[in-house]
Every structure is written in C-alpha cells, then in structure tokens.
Motif scaffolding. Structure first.
Motif, PDB file in Angstrom:
ATOM      1  N   CYS A   1       0.824  -1.195   0.000  1.00  0.00           N
ATOM      2  CA  CYS A   1       0.000   0.000   0.000  1.00  0.00           C
ATOM      3  C   CYS A   1       0.864   1.253   0.000  1.00  0.00           C
ATOM      4  O   CYS A   1       1.833   1.358   0.766  1.00  0.00           O
ATOM      5  CB  CYS A   1      -0.925   0.003   1.212  1.00  0.00           C
ATOM      6  N   SER A   2       0.504   2.208  -0.857  1.00  0.00           N
ATOM      7  CA  SER A   2       1.077   3.543  -0.838  1.00  0.00           C
ATOM      8  C   SER A   2      -0.077   4.532  -0.758  1.00  0.00           C
ATOM      9  O   SER A   2      -0.926   4.580  -1.661  1.00  0.00           O
ATOM     10  CB  SER A   2       1.916   3.802  -2.086  1.00  0.00           C
ATOM     11  N   LYS A   3      -0.095   5.321   0.310  1.00  0.00           N
ATOM     12  CA  LYS A   3      -1.180   6.291   0.475  1.00  0.00           C
ATOM     13  C   LYS A   3      -1.090   7.391  -0.562  1.00  0.00           C
ATOM     14  O   LYS A   3      -2.106   7.872  -1.071  1.00  0.00           O
ATOM     15  CB  LYS A   3      -1.126   6.883   1.881  1.00  0.00           C
ATOM     16  N   HIS A   4       0.130   7.823  -0.861  1.00  0.00           N
ATOM     17  CA  HIS A   4       0.352   8.868  -1.865  1.00  0.00           C
ATOM     18  C   HIS A   4       1.560   8.475  -2.710  1.00  0.00           C
ATOM     19  O   HIS A   4       2.672   8.951  -2.496  1.00  0.00           O
ATOM     20  CB  HIS A   4       0.591  10.229  -1.209  1.00  0.00           C
ATOM     21  N   GLY A   5       1.347   7.591  -3.672  1.00  0.00           N
ATOM     22  CA  GLY A   5       2.421   7.125  -4.524  1.00  0.00           C
ATOM     23  C   GLY A   5       1.975   5.934  -5.348  1.00  0.00           C
ATOM     24  O   GLY A   5       0.800   5.522  -5.339  1.00  0.00           O
ATOM     25  N   ASP A   6       2.905   5.353  -6.082  1.00  0.00           N
ATOM     26  CA  ASP A   6       2.622   4.234  -6.973  1.00  0.00           C
ATOM     27  C   ASP A   6       3.009   2.912  -6.322  1.00  0.00           C
ATOM     28  O   ASP A   6       3.860   2.860  -5.432  1.00  0.00           O
ATOM     29  CB  ASP A   6       3.386   4.397  -8.286  1.00  0.00           C
ATOM     30  N   VAL A   7       2.383   1.843  -6.830  1.00  0.00           N
ATOM     31  CA  VAL A   7       2.690   0.483  -6.378  1.00  0.00           C
ATOM     32  C   VAL A   7       2.996  -0.365  -7.609  1.00  0.00           C
ATOM     33  O   VAL A   7       2.253  -0.334  -8.595  1.00  0.00           O
ATOM     34  CB  VAL A   7       1.522  -0.137  -5.581  1.00  0.00           C
ATOM     35  N   ILE A   8       4.112  -1.108  -7.542  1.00  0.00           N
ATOM     36  CA  ILE A   8       4.515  -2.000  -8.625  1.00  0.00           C
ATOM     37  C   ILE A   8       4.617  -3.410  -8.073  1.00  0.00           C
ATOM     38  O   ILE A   8       5.335  -3.656  -7.092  1.00  0.00           O
ATOM     39  CB  ILE A   8       5.869  -1.577  -9.224  1.00  0.00           C
ATOM     40  N   ILE A   9       3.905  -4.348  -8.709  1.00  0.00           N
ATOM     41  CA  ILE A   9       3.910  -5.752  -8.293  1.00  0.00           C
ATOM     42  C   ILE A   9       4.528  -6.580  -9.410  1.00  0.00           C
ATOM     43  O   ILE A   9       4.066  -6.543 -10.564  1.00  0.00           O
ATOM     44  CB  ILE A   9       2.478  -6.262  -8.001  1.00  0.00           C
ATOM     45  N   GLY A  10       5.595  -7.332  -9.068  1.00  0.00           N
ATOM     46  CA  GLY A  10       6.197  -8.248 -10.022  1.00  0.00           C
ATOM     47  C   GLY A  10       5.741  -9.667  -9.732  1.00  0.00           C
ATOM     48  O   GLY A  10       6.012 -10.204  -8.653  1.00  0.00           O
ATOM     49  N   LEU A  11       5.033 -10.275 -10.698  1.00  0.00           N
ATOM     50  CA  LEU A  11       4.488 -11.622 -10.518  1.00  0.00           C
ATOM     51  C   LEU A  11       5.345 -12.634 -11.254  1.00  0.00           C
ATOM     52  O   LEU A  11       5.905 -12.337 -12.322  1.00  0.00           O
ATOM     53  CB  LEU A  11       3.053 -11.686 -11.044  1.00  0.00           C
ATOM     54  N   PRO A  12       5.458 -13.850 -10.710  1.00  0.00           N
ATOM     55  CA  PRO A  12       6.190 -14.909 -11.408  1.00  0.00           C
ATOM     56  C   PRO A  12       5.339 -15.482 -12.541  1.00  0.00           C
ATOM     57  O   PRO A  12       4.134 -15.237 -12.633  1.00  0.00           O
ATOM     58  CB  PRO A  12       6.430 -15.943 -10.306  1.00  0.00           C
TER      59      PRO A  12
END
Length: 462
Positions: free
Chosen positions: A376-387
């Motif tokens: 979680c980012s309240k004020h920002g970006d989130v990047i998820i790397g999936l296999p």
C-alpha cells in the motif's frame, strides 16, 4: 644475581606465556629502567623491539611476602614499586613505546600499542564498557587459550616514525591524554574511560581500544561522542551496544538477544547476525545488513536509508519515520514494513508481507510460493512483479492501472468504484493460475498500480 640481564622481544607473544597476572610498570620509564617478573620470563620472546631488563628475584613465600618487587637500574634496586599480592589481584598492565602492531585486522593498520591490561577470567561473564574511545571487541584466540579464561585490553594510537630519544616523551603525552580503569569482579569485566573535555572539547583523539574476551561473554557497551564500536565473531547470550555519533559495526554474531542503536551514526551488519535482533539508528544514520537470521527481528531508522540483503525470521518489523529508502533483496517469514515517508523496494518475497508507506512508492517482487501480501502507498505508486506461471488471487485498487503485455487480459476485469470519500477508483478482482494459493492485495488510491512479469533471476540481478 641482579646483574643477569636478558633481552626480551616479541610483544604479541607475551599473552600466551603469562601464567598469572601482575602489574608491570613500563609506563614512563627509560629503556634501562624496566621492571619485569622472573615468573613471566619462561621464554625470551615478549616484545617486538629489544629491551634490557633485570631478573627480579622472588622469595618462596610469594603469597605473603610483599617486599620482593623493586625497580632495578644498572643491577641495583632504585625504589620499591608496590605490594605484590599477585594471586589475590590477577591483573597486569604494560605500557611501552610505539611500535607498529602486526595484525590482519583492517581496523589496526597503521596503529601501535601503548598500553595493555590482562585479567584472568572464567569462560562466562559480562563485559561492561563506558568510554569515549573507539572500541574493537573480539573473541579470544581458541588455539592459544582453549580454556577461554583470559581477557585482554589493548590501547592503540597512530604509529609514527620517531627516533628513540623522542619515543618516551611521545608515549607520555598519549598516556596523559586519557584515563582508563579496568576491573574484574564476580564475572564482570568493567572498563571505564575518560578524556579531558576541558582540553579536547568534543574532538575524539585517534585512540583505539581492542578488547579480547572469551567468546561466550555477554557485552554491554556505551561509547560517547564520535567513538565507533566494532564487534566480531562473538557467541554471547546478550549484547547491548549504544553509540552516540559514531559507527556501529557488527560482524558474524550469534546471540540470544542483540540490541544495538546509534543515535546519529550509521549501523552496519556484515556476514550473518543470528538471534533475537533489534537494531536501529537515529537522525540521518543509515542501516545496512547482509543477512539477518532469528525468530524476532526489528529494524528502525528515523530519516536514514535501510539496505538489507536477506532476512530469515518468523517475524520481522521494519519501521522508519521519514525520507527513507528501504531496499530489501529477500524476506522470509512474516514481514511488516511501515514507513511514514519514503520508498520501499523488495526484490523477492518468500513469506507473508505487509508493506505500507504514507508518501512514496512500493515495489515488490513475488515468487510462486504460498503467501499473503498487502502492498500500500497512500500517496504514490505500487509495482507488483508476478512470477510466471503464477497462482494468485488478486485484489487491486488504484487510481489507474499499468499492465505489461503478459497481463493485459486483466483489463477486462477492471471495475470503476469509489472509496468512502467518493474518490473515483479502479478495481481488479481476478485469479491468476490456481485459486486459493496466494492472496495479493495492493492499494494505490492516489497513484498508479503496475503489474509486470518478473522471474527470480531477473529480480536478483536488478
């Protein structure tokens, strides 16, 4: 008897030849006025530079006779030194002129010893230090002291090239610069040091203290000012370290409980730290670690960065106040991260994870093992790397999505929604691969949530 002179050499070998501890008054004496104990002269190898000294005769009644300890010069006693109840007071002190100390330790390069204390100890005990000096704490050499029943305290200063006429005065100036007391009482080895602040102010003179104790000794260290602390290869039940503005360096430590904190300086962990670990820095102090291993691990900083290679723990908690960049190569077990202001970057998540930043970006790389993840980012970006392949249930919420070509099919699952403030958002609830293996929840209400493909090898090489 008094004119039997001997030549003594090799300072570093004196430790293994001392059977009992005495107080040897080399401090401030000229070379031809040395006092040594015949009991210690089991070999002729004690100091790195040759000196002349007289054999000191001992009577057979060493326990009760205190009249046998004298200075000798030119074969004649000059003055009585002190009462020598040696078996009741097992300690000795050596002060000697400068000479470069031959050691492989990087911290001692270019330094020379000027003072040495020795205490006879038990294998288990506690080292207590309260001093404004740079402290190096090491275990005794097991091959030399298999019984682990000695403790050595050595003072070092920068080595200089001087002629013999200047060495005595130079040594005296160093010895007058500090005060140091050592004692060993009921299993506690205590070192207390002071510097004349009325002369030096807050400046730290280049004095380094090397302490060698049995490997199982507990450690309780507090240093002031800019003094640094370095602890290596210990196996203590409890270790407590507190620095003010200096650096704390921990190297290959196995302990039941470790508590280390630097008020404004950096803290660095080399090799493996094993045990219940609590480490942290205040101010702008940075925290670096290679491998942390234990049931309970806590790391914190105020505004300094955190850089950790690997964490293996049942539960890990990492916190920071502001302006922090957290880089974590891999985490195993349950990991909780909470940063008020800063970025979070985790290459490989092998267990459950909760990573939250109030202001900044979050990037995590996942492996295809069973886990629950909340990013979680309240004020920002989130990047998820999936296999690939991935078996995960996704629950994603963001102001917008950025999907790589491997996951563009998720766009058909996008739904528009709002939160309790009626902020327009986009949500995805979808299963990738098999259902019920892992649950991935991500929240970027004020930013972009990105999903990309990332294998384990590429994550390690980034």
């Amino acid at each position: 008897m008094y004119r039997n002179w001997v030549t003594i050499s090799r300072f570093c070998e004196c430790q293994q030849n001392l059977i009992r501890s005495f107080s040897l008054p080399f401090s401030g004496l000229p070379k031809t006025n040395r006092c040594v104990s015949q009991r210690f002269l089991s070999s002729t190898s004690y100091f790195t530079r040759d000196y002349h000294a007289a054999f000191l005769p001992f009577s057979k009644n060493i326990h009760g006779n205190t009249n046998n300890h004298f200075y000798y010069q030119a074969g004649r006693p000059t003055s009585r030194l002190f009462q020598c109840a040696t078996w009741l007071c097992p300690s000795f002190i050596i002060s000697r002129p400068h000479r470069r100390y031959s050691s492989s330790a990087v911290e001692l390069e270019g330094l020379t010893p000027i003072h040495l204390w020795c205490h006879e100890t038990s294998s288990y005990g506690t080292l207590n230090i309260n001093a404004p000096f740079n402290m190096l704490i090491r275990p005794l050499n097991y091959e030399k002291y298999p019984e682990m029943n000695r403790a050595f305290v050595k003072f070092f200063v920068p080595a200089t090239e001087e002629d013999d006429s200047e060495e005595g005065s130079k040594r005296s100036r160093w010895l007058d610069l500090y005060k140091m007391k050592t004692s060993f009482v009921q299993g506690h080895l205590t070192l207390t040091g002071k510097l004349p602040k009325d002369i030096l102010g807050e400046r730290l003179p280049p004095i380094t203290c090397l302490v060698e104790v049995p490997i199982k000794f507990n450690i309780n260290v507090k240093v002031d000012g800019e003094a640094n602390v370095s602890v290596s290869n210990m196996e203590s039940d409890n270790i407590f370290i507190k620095c003010q503005n200096g650096k704390c360096l921990l190297n290959n430590i196995k302990t039941g409980k470790l508590d280390a904190y630097s008020e404004t300086g950096p803290l660095e962990c080399l090799g493996v730290l094993q045990g219940n670990i609590r480490i942290g820095c205040g101010g702008d102090g940075t925290l670096k670690a290679q491998r942390l291993l234990g049931p309970d691990i806590k790391c914190r900083t105020e505004s300094g960065n955190i850089d950790i290679a690997d964490v293996y723990s049942e539960e890990t908690i990492i916190t920071a106040s502001e302006k922090t960049v957290l880089r974590l190569r891999s985490c195993h077990g349950k990991t909780t991260i909470n940063i008020n202001s800063g970025n979070i970057n985790i290459k490989s998540v092998e267990g459950n994870l909760e990573a939250i930043t109030q202001l900044g970006d979050v990037e995590v790389g996942l492996t295809n093992t069973k886990k629950e993840v909340y990013a979680c980012s309240k004020h920002g970006d989130v990047i998820i790397g999936l296999p690939k392949p991935a078996d995960m249930d996704l629950d994603l919420l963001a102001a917008g999505f950025s999907l790589s070509k491997d996951f563009t099919y998720l766009l058909k699952s996008v739904e528009k929604t709002t939160d309790h403030t009626r902020l327009p958002l986009m949500a995805i609830e979808e299963t990738v691969g098999k259902r019920g293996i892992s649950i991935i929840t991500a929240d970027a209400k004020m930013g972009i949530l990105s999903i990309k493909y990332q294998d384990w090898l590429s994550s390690m090489l980034q």
